[in-house]
Design a protein around this motif. Structure first.
Motif, short mmCIF file in Angstrom:
data_model
loop_
_atom_site.label_atom_id
_atom_site.label_comp_id
_atom_site.label_asym_id
_atom_site.label_seq_id
_atom_site.Cartn_x
_atom_site.Cartn_y
_atom_site.Cartn_z
N SER A 151 -4.32 19.02 10.87
CA SER A 151 -5.09 17.69 11.77
C SER A 151 -6.10 17.31 10.92
O SER A 151 -7.17 17.43 10.78
CB SER A 151 -5.81 18.68 13.02
OG SER A 151 -6.35 17.84 13.76
N PRO A 152 -5.66 16.03 10.55
CA PRO A 152 -6.18 15.24 9.39
C PRO A 152 -7.75 14.92 9.85
O PRO A 152 -8.48 14.90 8.86
CB PRO A 152 -5.48 13.87 9.14
CG PRO A 152 -4.13 14.39 9.47
CD PRO A 152 -4.27 15.21 10.58
N GLU A 153 -7.89 14.85 11.28
CA GLU A 153 -9.21 14.12 11.53
C GLU A 153 -10.00 15.40 11.53
O GLU A 153 -11.29 15.00 11.60
CB GLU A 153 -9.12 13.53 12.81
CG GLU A 153 -8.67 14.14 13.91
CD GLU A 153 -7.00 14.34 13.98
OE1 GLU A 153 -6.52 15.03 14.66
OE2 GLU A 153 -6.34 13.49 13.29
N THR A 154 -9.68 16.54 11.54
CA THR A 154 -10.66 17.81 11.50
C THR A 154 -10.55 18.62 10.25
O THR A 154 -11.12 19.69 10.21
CB THR A 154 -10.25 18.90 12.82
OG1 THR A 154 -8.88 19.04 12.65
CG2 THR A 154 -10.52 18.07 14.13
N SER A 155 -9.89 17.99 9.41
CA SER A 155 -9.66 18.73 7.99
C SER A 155 -11.10 18.76 7.41
O SER A 155 -11.64 17.90 7.43
CB SER A 155 -8.68 18.12 7.10
OG SER A 155 -8.56 18.74 5.87
N PRO A 156 -11.39 20.19 6.71
CA PRO A 156 -12.59 20.26 6.05
C PRO A 156 -12.64 19.53 4.79
O PRO A 156 -13.54 19.59 4.01
CB PRO A 156 -12.86 21.70 5.99
CG PRO A 156 -11.46 22.29 6.04
CD PRO A 156 -10.64 21.19 7.14
N PHE A 157 -11.31 19.05 4.30
CA PHE A 157 -11.20 18.41 3.05
C PHE A 157 -11.11 16.99 2.91
O PHE A 157 -10.21 16.30 3.90
CB PHE A 157 -10.03 19.15 2.36
CG PHE A 157 -10.36 20.59 2.02
CD1 PHE A 157 -11.06 21.04 1.14
CD2 PHE A 157 -9.74 21.48 2.90
CE1 PHE A 157 -11.31 21.99 0.94
CE2 PHE A 157 -9.91 23.00 2.65
CZ PHE A 157 -10.81 23.25 1.73
N LYS A 158 -11.45 16.52 1.92
CA LYS A 158 -11.05 15.10 1.32
C LYS A 158 -10.10 15.50 0.28
O LYS A 158 -10.11 16.26 -0.72
CB LYS A 158 -12.14 14.18 0.82
CG LYS A 158 -13.10 13.93 1.86
CD LYS A 158 -14.37 12.97 1.19
CE LYS A 158 -15.08 13.69 0.40
NZ LYS A 158 -16.42 12.82 -0.14
N LEU A 159 -8.87 14.69 0.11
CA LEU A 159 -7.84 14.84 -0.77
C LEU A 159 -7.85 13.93 -1.93
O LEU A 159 -8.05 12.75 -1.90
CB LEU A 159 -6.61 14.73 0.00
CG LEU A 159 -5.35 15.00 -1.05
CD1 LEU A 159 -5.30 16.38 -1.48
CD2 LEU A 159 -3.92 14.62 0.15
N VAL A 160 -7.80 14.40 -2.97
CA VAL A 160 -7.68 13.65 -4.66
C VAL A 160 -6.39 14.14 -5.33
O VAL A 160 -6.47 15.42 -5.31
CB VAL A 160 -9.00 13.94 -5.25
CG1 VAL A 160 -8.80 13.08 -6.60
CG2 VAL A 160 -10.36 13.56 -4.41
N ILE A 161 -5.58 13.05 -5.23
CA ILE A 161 -4.35 13.29 -6.02
C ILE A 161 -4.56 12.95 -7.40
O ILE A 161 -4.98 11.83 -7.74
CB ILE A 161 -3.20 12.49 -5.40
CG1 ILE A 161 -2.82 12.93 -3.99
CG2 ILE A 161 -1.97 12.35 -6.37
CD1 ILE A 161 -1.93 12.02 -3.30
N VAL A 162 -4.38 13.81 -8.29
CA VAL A 162 -4.48 13.85 -9.71
C VAL A 162 -3.15 13.53 -10.47
O VAL A 162 -2.38 14.84 -10.19
CB VAL A 162 -5.54 14.77 -10.38
CG1 VAL A 162 -5.58 14.55 -11.94
CG2 VAL A 162 -6.92 14.60 -9.74
N TYR A 163 -2.98 12.49 -11.23
CA TYR A 163 -1.66 12.54 -12.11
C TYR A 163 -2.07 12.35 -13.46
O TYR A 163 -2.76 11.33 -13.71
CB TYR A 163 -0.69 11.40 -11.65
CG TYR A 163 0.40 11.34 -12.47
CD1 TYR A 163 1.32 12.24 -12.87
CD2 TYR A 163 0.55 10.21 -13.23
CE1 TYR A 163 2.45 12.14 -13.62
CE2 TYR A 163 1.77 10.03 -14.24
CZ TYR A 163 2.58 10.96 -14.41
OH TYR A 163 3.70 10.79 -15.08
N ALA A 164 -1.79 13.25 -14.38
CA ALA A 164 -1.89 13.02 -15.99
C ALA A 164 -0.80 12.44 -16.55
O ALA A 164 0.31 12.96 -16.79
CB ALA A 164 -2.13 14.32 -16.57
N ARG A 165 -0.77 11.02 -16.85
CA ARG A 165 -0.09 10.40 -17.43
C ARG A 165 0.20 10.61 -18.92
O ARG A 165 -0.91 10.68 -19.64
CB ARG A 165 -0.15 8.82 -17.22
CG ARG A 165 1.16 7.92 -17.61
CD ARG A 165 0.95 6.54 -17.19
NE ARG A 165 -0.28 5.96 -18.02
CZ ARG A 165 -0.07 5.04 -19.18
NH1 ARG A 165 1.13 4.87 -19.34
NH2 ARG A 165 -1.01 4.66 -19.78
#
Length: 160
Positions: free
Chosen positions: A33-47
């Motif tokens: 349930s994205p609106e109640t998720s306790p997290f912010k998401l950060v996607i990391v890609y190492a090029r």
């Protein structure tokens, strides 16, 4: 009413199906349930750097280096676009994307520090002991060096 700051979940991505499975798993388990998720998401890609792809072979051939560099940028864009599309499909908004050039182990652990992550999620390629010793394991490195909890997501083995 007091708003609680959400914690940060960093997911380390590469171009493998294992990595995209880890993202899918993360979205299903942490962002049900994205609106109640306790997290912010950060996607990391190492090029990867063009020199890591070419080694010494490209040193005297700037045309080759330029083509490889362009291909690496296209690959990064494709990975980021696919990851964002997966997030959008699950209605996960406000995703940050961090693309940096270099060693994935260092980039991912650096992103944990930079974004003050509470948890890091990485996929497992499922290499055996010998292959892991020769190639190195990003997930193993992160498990020992990241300054947060680390979850290594393994793709279930196919049943015959």
């Amino acid at each position: 009413m007091e708003t609680k700051e959400r914690r940060v979940l960093v997911i380390g991505m590469d171009d493998s199906s294992h990595s995209f499975y880890a993202l899918e798993w993360t979205l299903e388990h942490f962002f049900l349930s994205p609106e109640t998720s306790p997290f912010k998401l950060v996607i990391v890609y190492a090029r990867p750097t063009s020199s890591s792809v070419l080694g010494f072979a490209g040193a005297g051939f700037p045309d080759i280096v330029n083509r490889v560099e362009a291909d690496l940028k296209k690959t990064a864009a494709r990975i980021v676009d696919k990851a964002k599309a997966m997030c959008n499909a699950k209605s996960v908004d406000g995703v940050k994307v961090d693309v940096s050039e270099g060693d994935p182990r260092k980039i991912i652990c650096g992103a944990v520090e930079k974004h003050h992550a509470s948890i890091l999620v990485v996929g497992s390629h499922g290499y055996g002991t010998l292959k892991r010793a020769v190639l190195g394991s990003v997930s193993d490195y992160c498990a020992h060096h990241a300054h947060c909890s680390v979850m290594i997501v393994k793709r279930p083995k196919a049943k015959h």
